[in-house]
Design a protein around this motif. Structure first.
Motif, PDB file in Angstrom:
ATOM      1  N   SER A   2       0.811  -1.211   0.000  1.00  0.00           N
ATOM      2  CA  SER A   2       0.000   0.000   0.000  1.00  0.00           C
ATOM      3  C   SER A   2       0.847   1.266   0.000  1.00  0.00           C
ATOM      4  O   SER A   2       0.357   2.332  -0.346  1.00  0.00           O
ATOM      5  N   THR A   3       2.133   1.173   0.381  1.00  0.00           N
ATOM      6  CA  THR A   3       2.987   2.362   0.385  1.00  0.00           C
ATOM      7  C   THR A   3       3.640   2.607  -0.978  1.00  0.00           C
ATOM      8  O   THR A   3       4.212   3.661  -1.200  1.00  0.00           O
ATOM      9  N   LEU A   4       3.543   1.657  -1.890  1.00  0.00           N
ATOM     10  CA  LEU A   4       4.137   1.801  -3.224  1.00  0.00           C
ATOM     11  C   LEU A   4       3.091   2.331  -4.200  1.00  0.00           C
ATOM     12  O   LEU A   4       2.575   1.596  -5.030  1.00  0.00           O
ATOM     13  N   LYS A   5       2.809   3.608  -4.120  1.00  0.00           N
ATOM     14  CA  LYS A   5       1.755   4.177  -4.945  1.00  0.00           C
ATOM     15  C   LYS A   5       2.230   4.637  -6.323  1.00  0.00           C
ATOM     16  O   LYS A   5       1.567   4.436  -7.301  1.00  0.00           O
ATOM     17  N   ASN A   6       3.356   5.277  -6.404  1.00  0.00           N
ATOM     18  CA  ASN A   6       3.862   5.775  -7.678  1.00  0.00           C
ATOM     19  C   ASN A   6       5.380   5.660  -7.646  1.00  0.00           C
ATOM     20  O   ASN A   6       6.079   6.595  -7.284  1.00  0.00           O
ATOM     21  N   LYS A   7       5.878   4.513  -8.036  1.00  0.00           N
ATOM     22  CA  LYS A   7       7.307   4.247  -7.990  1.00  0.00           C
ATOM     23  C   LYS A   7       7.729   3.583  -9.294  1.00  0.00           C
ATOM     24  O   LYS A   7       7.106   2.626  -9.727  1.00  0.00           O
ATOM     25  N   VAL A   8       8.801   4.111  -9.881  1.00  0.00           N
ATOM     26  CA  VAL A   8       9.325   3.588 -11.136  1.00  0.00           C
ATOM     27  C   VAL A   8      10.799   3.260 -10.941  1.00  0.00           C
ATOM     28  O   VAL A   8      11.533   4.052 -10.348  1.00  0.00           O
ATOM     29  N   GLN A   9      11.214   2.097 -11.426  1.00  0.00           N
ATOM     30  CA  GLN A   9      12.618   1.716 -11.412  1.00  0.00           C
ATOM     31  C   GLN A   9      12.993   1.278 -12.821  1.00  0.00           C
ATOM     32  O   GLN A   9      12.331   0.421 -13.405  1.00  0.00           O
ATOM     33  N   LEU A  10      14.052   1.883 -13.356  1.00  0.00           N
ATOM     34  CA  LEU A  10      14.498   1.583 -14.713  1.00  0.00           C
ATOM     35  C   LEU A  10      16.009   1.424 -14.737  1.00  0.00           C
ATOM     36  O   LEU A  10      16.719   2.124 -14.017  1.00  0.00           O
ATOM     37  N   ILE A  11      16.485   0.519 -15.572  1.00  0.00           N
ATOM     38  CA  ILE A  11      17.910   0.411 -15.870  1.00  0.00           C
ATOM     39  C   ILE A  11      18.031   0.515 -17.376  1.00  0.00           C
ATOM     40  O   ILE A  11      17.356  -0.211 -18.115  1.00  0.00           O
ATOM     41  N   GLY A  12      18.854   1.459 -17.827  1.00  0.00           N
ATOM     42  CA  GLY A  12      19.003   1.645 -19.256  1.00  0.00           C
ATOM     43  C   GLY A  12      20.218   2.472 -19.594  1.00  0.00           C
ATOM     44  O   GLY A  12      21.000   2.854 -18.720  1.00  0.00           O
TER      45      GLY A  12
END
Length: 118
Positions: A2-12
């Motif tokens: 419930s605490t992960l509302k808007n999280k993005v993780q990218l590797i590039g």
């Protein structure tokens, strides 16, 4: 979860030299894009590659790290939040853009002292 509302993780990989802007307010902003690649096999069993481009925005301390260490072709890991905004172009047409506002960047393949978070 419930605490992960808007999280993005990218590797590039960074696709262009970062655009650094020093605002009148004294804040610094860095804008750049990264490419992420996904590999899969098509129905004929041939290996395929799908590349997605992501617009990244970094502020303050993170923008300073980007300015100093990030360049075209470098591999980075980004953590942040997804944002969308609109603007009018020079012809008066409303345009929409989706960006990742970075709150952490990890410079892959470099010494850990170059990693930063706000």
């Amino acid at each position: 979860m419930s605490t992960l509302k808007n999280k993005v993780q990218l590797i590039g990989n960074v696709g262009n030299e970062p655009e650094i802007t020093n605002l009148d307010s004294g804040k610094t902003i860095a804008k750049f894009s990264i490419a992420t690649n996904e590999f899969y096999k098509n129905s004929d069993g041939e290996k395929q590659q799908n590349t997605q481009w992501h617009n990244i925005v970094a502020w303050g301390k993170i923008a300073g790290i980007v300015e100093k260490y990030v360049g075209k072709g470098k591999e980075v890991a980004i953590e942040g939040k997804l944002t969308s905004r609109s603007y009018e172009d020079k012809d008066g047409v409303k345009r929409y853009i989706t960006e990742v506002v970075a709150n952490e960047i990890l410079l892959l393949g470099m010494k850990s002292e170059n990693n930063a978070s706000e």
